[in-house]
Design a protein around this motif. Structure first.
Motif, short mmCIF file in Angstrom:
data_model
loop_
_atom_site.label_atom_id
_atom_site.label_comp_id
_atom_site.label_asym_id
_atom_site.label_seq_id
_atom_site.Cartn_x
_atom_site.Cartn_y
_atom_site.Cartn_z
N SER A 1 0.76 -1.13 -0.07
CA SER A 1 -0.10 0.16 -0.14
C SER A 1 0.79 1.32 0.04
O SER A 1 0.49 2.01 -0.76
N LYS A 2 2.02 1.22 0.74
CA LYS A 2 2.91 2.42 0.95
C LYS A 2 3.57 2.48 -0.48
O LYS A 2 3.95 3.66 -0.79
N VAL A 3 3.85 1.36 -0.89
CA VAL A 3 4.76 1.42 -2.20
C VAL A 3 3.79 2.17 -3.33
O VAL A 3 4.17 2.96 -4.04
N MET A 4 2.56 1.82 -3.42
CA MET A 4 1.58 2.32 -4.39
C MET A 4 1.42 3.87 -4.24
O MET A 4 1.48 4.43 -5.11
N LEU A 5 1.21 4.16 -2.80
CA LEU A 5 1.23 5.58 -2.51
C LEU A 5 2.07 6.42 -2.91
O LEU A 5 2.11 7.52 -3.48
N THR A 6 3.49 5.75 -2.89
CA THR A 6 4.69 6.40 -3.06
C THR A 6 4.73 6.97 -4.42
O THR A 6 5.23 7.84 -5.28
N LYS A 7 4.30 5.91 -5.40
CA LYS A 7 4.20 5.99 -6.90
C LYS A 7 3.43 6.86 -7.33
O LYS A 7 3.44 7.65 -8.07
N GLN A 8 2.02 6.95 -6.99
CA GLN A 8 1.08 7.72 -7.31
C GLN A 8 1.59 9.14 -6.74
O GLN A 8 1.23 9.94 -7.50
N GLY A 9 2.07 9.42 -5.78
CA GLY A 9 2.77 10.63 -5.20
C GLY A 9 3.77 11.31 -6.24
O GLY A 9 3.78 12.51 -6.42
N ALA A 10 4.65 10.29 -6.62
CA ALA A 10 5.76 10.68 -7.76
C ALA A 10 5.05 11.08 -9.13
O ALA A 10 5.53 12.25 -9.52
N THR A 11 4.06 10.72 -9.34
CA THR A 11 3.01 11.04 -10.60
C THR A 11 2.40 12.81 -10.34
O THR A 11 2.63 13.29 -10.94
N LEU A 12 1.96 12.72 -9.25
CA LEU A 12 1.40 14.05 -8.83
C LEU A 12 2.35 15.04 -8.77
O LEU A 12 2.16 16.09 -9.13
N TYR A 13 3.69 14.53 -8.06
CA TYR A 13 4.59 15.52 -7.95
C TYR A 13 5.23 16.19 -9.32
O TYR A 13 5.24 17.24 -9.56
N THR A 14 5.25 15.13 -10.16
CA THR A 14 5.56 15.67 -11.54
C THR A 14 4.65 16.78 -12.24
O THR A 14 5.04 17.58 -12.67
N ILE A 15 3.39 16.28 -12.00
CA ILE A 15 2.37 17.09 -12.59
C ILE A 15 2.44 18.37 -11.83
O ILE A 15 2.26 19.32 -12.55
N GLN A 16 2.47 18.38 -10.50
CA GLN A 16 2.44 19.75 -9.96
C GLN A 16 3.67 20.65 -10.21
O GLN A 16 3.70 21.97 -10.41
N LEU A 17 4.76 19.75 -10.58
CA LEU A 17 6.01 20.76 -10.88
C LEU A 17 5.86 21.40 -12.39
O LEU A 17 6.24 22.65 -12.40
N VAL A 18 5.18 20.74 -13.14
CA VAL A 18 5.07 21.27 -14.46
C VAL A 18 3.90 22.37 -14.58
O VAL A 18 3.93 23.63 -15.05
N LEU A 19 2.80 22.34 -13.71
CA LEU A 19 2.06 23.29 -13.42
C LEU A 19 2.61 24.51 -12.71
O LEU A 19 2.27 25.51 -12.98
#
Length: 201
Positions: free
Chosen positions: A90-108
């Motif tokens: 569960s934490k591994v999946m949350l970490t990967k989901q967060g990495a995608t969110l992090y990348t998107i917010q960087l672009v924005l």
């Protein structure tokens, strides 16, 4: 719930290596700031009618450098904590989901300044920062479940984004959502520029 999207996620090295994680947002943010010609950006900023509590222009550089550094550190901590916890899928999946969110917010984050100052598109810039704030809020929640310190490191960034959203929307509204005509040439050759003084208008 946002899923991990590899094509919309930075390579793992920008999370696993502390120097890369911290320097990436600082370096790109600084490069964009300088590419926008800080003196001209400050003049435009001062020319616009602004809502109450507008901070002085000099504060943005140091503030964003600090926030980018905290953001990068949060990314590194969340990644190393979550991916190192392979016994908890569960934490591994949350970490990967967060990495995608992090990348998107960087672009924005990185496109807001060009939208607001170079292209003078206050509506699009405000939509951008509203989306950025929402995604960062969700990212703070997601990575906070992986590593509490990471969540707290993102908290100042989220608070500043909330304030910046107020400033962006306020400036757009007070200037009729149109930044054109906020400066006018003066002098025989039109080489100098006189900016609108909001106190005099």
């Amino acid at each position: 719930m946002t899923t991990h999207i590899p094509l919309l996620t930075l390579p793992a090295v920008f999370f696993s290596q502390p120097a890369a994680a911290i320097l990436l947002p600082v370096a790109i943010g600084t490069a964009i700031g300088f590419s926008m010609r800080p003196k001209e950006t400050q003049k435009t900023y001062l020319a616009l009618r602004q809502p109450p509590l507008r901070p002085p222009p000099w504060i943005f550089g140091p503030m964003w450098t600090l926030l980018y550094g905290l953001m990068g550190y949060a990314a590194h901590r969340a990644w190393t904590t979550g991916m190192g916890n392979s016994l908890n899928p569960s934490k591994v999946m949350l970490t990967k989901q967060g990495a995608t969110l992090y990348t998107i917010q960087l672009v924005l984050n990185f496109i807001w300044m060009p939208l607001f100052f170079r292209f003078q598109r206050p509506i699009e810039a405000t939509v951008d920062i509203v989306a950025l704030t929402g995604i960062t809020g969700y990212l703070t929640y997601v990575w906070g479940q992986v590593d509490e310190v990471s969540g707290w490191c993102l908290a100042p960034y989220l608070a500043w984004l909330s304030f910046a959203t107020y400033l962006s929307a306020g400036a757009g509204y007070l200037n009729g959502w149109d930044f054109s005509g906020k400066e006018r040439p003066i002098g025989a050759k039109g080489g100098d520029t006189k900016y609108v003084d909001e106190k005099a208008e």
